[in-house]
Design an enzyme around this catalytic site. Structure first.
Site, short mmCIF file in Angstrom:
data_model
loop_
_atom_site.label_atom_id
_atom_site.label_comp_id
_atom_site.label_asym_id
_atom_site.label_seq_id
_atom_site.Cartn_x
_atom_site.Cartn_y
_atom_site.Cartn_z
N ASN A 1 -73.98 7.55 -39.51
CA ASN A 1 -74.79 7.65 -38.39
C ASN A 1 -74.66 6.07 -37.78
O ASN A 1 -75.24 5.19 -38.41
CB ASN A 1 -75.83 7.94 -38.67
CG ASN A 1 -77.01 7.89 -37.30
OD1 ASN A 1 -76.46 7.60 -36.20
ND2 ASN A 1 -78.31 7.65 -37.54
N TRP A 2 -73.98 5.91 -36.76
CA TRP A 2 -73.81 4.61 -36.30
C TRP A 2 -74.92 3.95 -35.34
O TRP A 2 -74.88 2.72 -34.84
CB TRP A 2 -72.28 4.31 -35.52
CG TRP A 2 -70.98 4.31 -36.42
CD1 TRP A 2 -71.21 4.27 -37.79
CD2 TRP A 2 -69.90 4.23 -36.08
NE1 TRP A 2 -69.72 4.16 -38.33
CE2 TRP A 2 -68.87 4.24 -37.43
CE3 TRP A 2 -69.01 4.01 -34.72
CZ2 TRP A 2 -67.57 3.97 -37.23
CZ3 TRP A 2 -67.89 4.11 -34.86
CH2 TRP A 2 -67.20 4.12 -36.07
N LYS A 3 -75.82 4.97 -35.25
CA LYS A 3 -76.99 4.60 -34.04
C LYS A 3 -76.29 3.89 -32.95
O LYS A 3 -75.38 4.27 -32.48
CB LYS A 3 -77.87 3.67 -34.92
CG LYS A 3 -78.17 4.30 -36.39
CD LYS A 3 -79.27 3.74 -37.03
CE LYS A 3 -79.71 4.39 -38.29
NZ LYS A 3 -80.97 4.09 -38.84
N HIS B 1 -83.07 13.39 -35.73
CA HIS B 1 -83.12 12.26 -36.57
C HIS B 1 -84.55 11.36 -36.24
O HIS B 1 -85.10 11.45 -35.14
CB HIS B 1 -82.11 11.19 -36.11
CG HIS B 1 -81.85 9.83 -37.00
ND1 HIS B 1 -82.90 8.84 -36.59
CD2 HIS B 1 -81.18 9.51 -38.08
CE1 HIS B 1 -82.45 7.91 -37.94
NE2 HIS B 1 -81.36 8.60 -38.61
N GLU C 1 -85.80 8.59 -35.81
CA GLU C 1 -85.72 7.46 -34.89
C GLU C 1 -86.02 8.31 -33.41
O GLU C 1 -86.43 7.92 -32.62
CB GLU C 1 -84.45 6.83 -34.67
CG GLU C 1 -84.47 5.68 -35.83
CD GLU C 1 -83.15 5.18 -36.39
OE1 GLU C 1 -82.30 5.38 -35.54
OE2 GLU C 1 -83.35 4.60 -37.42
N GLU D 1 -84.25 12.99 -44.98
CA GLU D 1 -84.48 11.50 -44.73
C GLU D 1 -85.56 11.24 -44.82
O GLU D 1 -86.39 11.01 -43.60
CB GLU D 1 -83.67 11.15 -43.14
CG GLU D 1 -82.30 11.52 -43.47
CD GLU D 1 -81.36 10.76 -42.31
OE1 GLU D 1 -80.73 9.91 -42.82
OE2 GLU D 1 -81.70 10.43 -41.30
N SER E 1 -81.18 4.42 -46.78
CA SER E 1 -80.76 3.32 -47.39
C SER E 1 -79.61 3.58 -48.69
O SER E 1 -79.70 3.01 -49.57
CB SER E 1 -81.97 2.26 -48.12
OG SER E 1 -82.97 2.06 -47.04
N GLY F 1 -76.89 2.15 -41.86
CA GLY F 1 -76.51 0.80 -42.16
C GLY F 1 -75.19 0.46 -42.97
O GLY F 1 -74.15 -0.28 -42.30
C1 PEP Z 1 -80.06 6.85 -41.02
O1 PEP Z 1 -80.17 6.26 -40.00
O2 PEP Z 1 -79.73 8.20 -40.82
C2 PEP Z 1 -79.94 6.18 -42.22
C3 PEP Z 1 -80.04 6.81 -43.41
O3 PEP Z 1 -80.16 4.88 -42.20
P1 PEP Z 1 -79.83 3.68 -43.36
O4 PEP Z 1 -78.79 4.17 -44.23
O5 PEP Z 1 -79.59 2.55 -42.81
O6 PEP Z 1 -81.19 3.69 -44.16
#
Ligand code: PEP
Length: 230
Positions: free
Chosen positions: A6-8, A84, A86, A154, A190, A212
């Site tokens: 997921n590049w956001k 998601h 966010e 998540e 993460s 990330g």
């Molecule tokens: C995500 O945004 O779905 C995610 C898991 O982010 P990160 O790996 O940066 O925690």
């Protein structure tokens, strides 16, 4: 195993192309990329599996800023993320509209990765399973055990924080989700090259949703390699 990146709100079309030039995918793992909308066409042109980061439930209409499943299909996009954290936390998405997004996308022939997960406060107050049950049952009611539906667990406290659920915490949540809805469950929060193998070796972990660490072609390839050997 399915590994989704997921590049956001990172990587416009130029940076997306540079990423794909440098990315070397291992065999034996399904890899999905979720670039921002403006980079979808460039990503689709690589022939890789591309999902959008969201999708609306109506095919057309007065919904400024939204994109429909039909539009994504016309572009050659394979699926979409929905729900998601966010989106839920910063943009007011609810269990109901997340479920509607998922159902519309699946009915239009797209794949869906639907995100669920508890906040730190909910975990600490012992409400993790209650929250997961409400989120997953909304999806199950709207979409059932659709063959193109994948769940991503998540935990909100582990996204972008560097804090990862322990393999045991992930396994317990995944098994609980699987008991509610019999679909594959990805872990997200993460995930890095250093912790991917241990998380992915849990019996109820069917892959990962990576934020990330998916932005760098080498670290994302390392996570994909860990998946290909799990
Ligand atoms: C995500 O945004 O779905 C995610 C898991 O982010 P990160 O790996 O940066 O925690």
């Amino acid at each position: 195993m399915l590994i989704a990146g997921n590049w956001k709100m990172f990587k416009g079309p130029g940076e997306a192309e540079s990423f794909f030039d440098a990315f070397d995918a291992p065999a034996g793992v399904d890899v999905v990329f979720c670039p921002p909308y403006v980079s979808l066409a460039a990503a689709v042109a690589t022939g890789r599996t591309i999902y959008a980061q969201n999708v609306h439930w109506e095919p057309t209409g007065a919904y400024t800023g939204e994109v429909s499943a039909e539009m994504l299909r016309e572009l050659g996009v394979d699926g979409a993320l929905v729900g998601h954290s966010e989106r839920r936390q910063l943009f007011g998405e609810t269990d109901e509209n997340v479920a509607r997004r998922a159902r519309a996308a699946l009915e239009a022939g797209l794949g869906v990765i639907a995100c669920v997960g508890e906040t730190l406060e909910q975990r600490e107050s012992g409400d993790t399973e209650l929250v997961l049950k409400i989120q997953v049952e909304a999806l199950a009611f709207a979409a059932g055990e659709h063959e193109r539906l994948v769940i991503a667990y998540e935990p909100v406290w582990a996204i972008g924080t560097g804090k990862t659920a322990t393999p045991e915490q992930a396994q317990a949540a995944h098994a609980f989700i699987r008991g509610l809805l019999d679909r594959p469950v990805l872990y997200g929060g993460s995930v890095k090259p250093e912790n991917a193998a241990e998380l992915l070796s849990q019996p109820s972990v069917d892959g990962a949703l990576v934020g990330g660490a998916s932005l760098d072609p080498d670290s994302f390839a390392a996570i994909c390699r860990a998946a290909s050997t799990s």
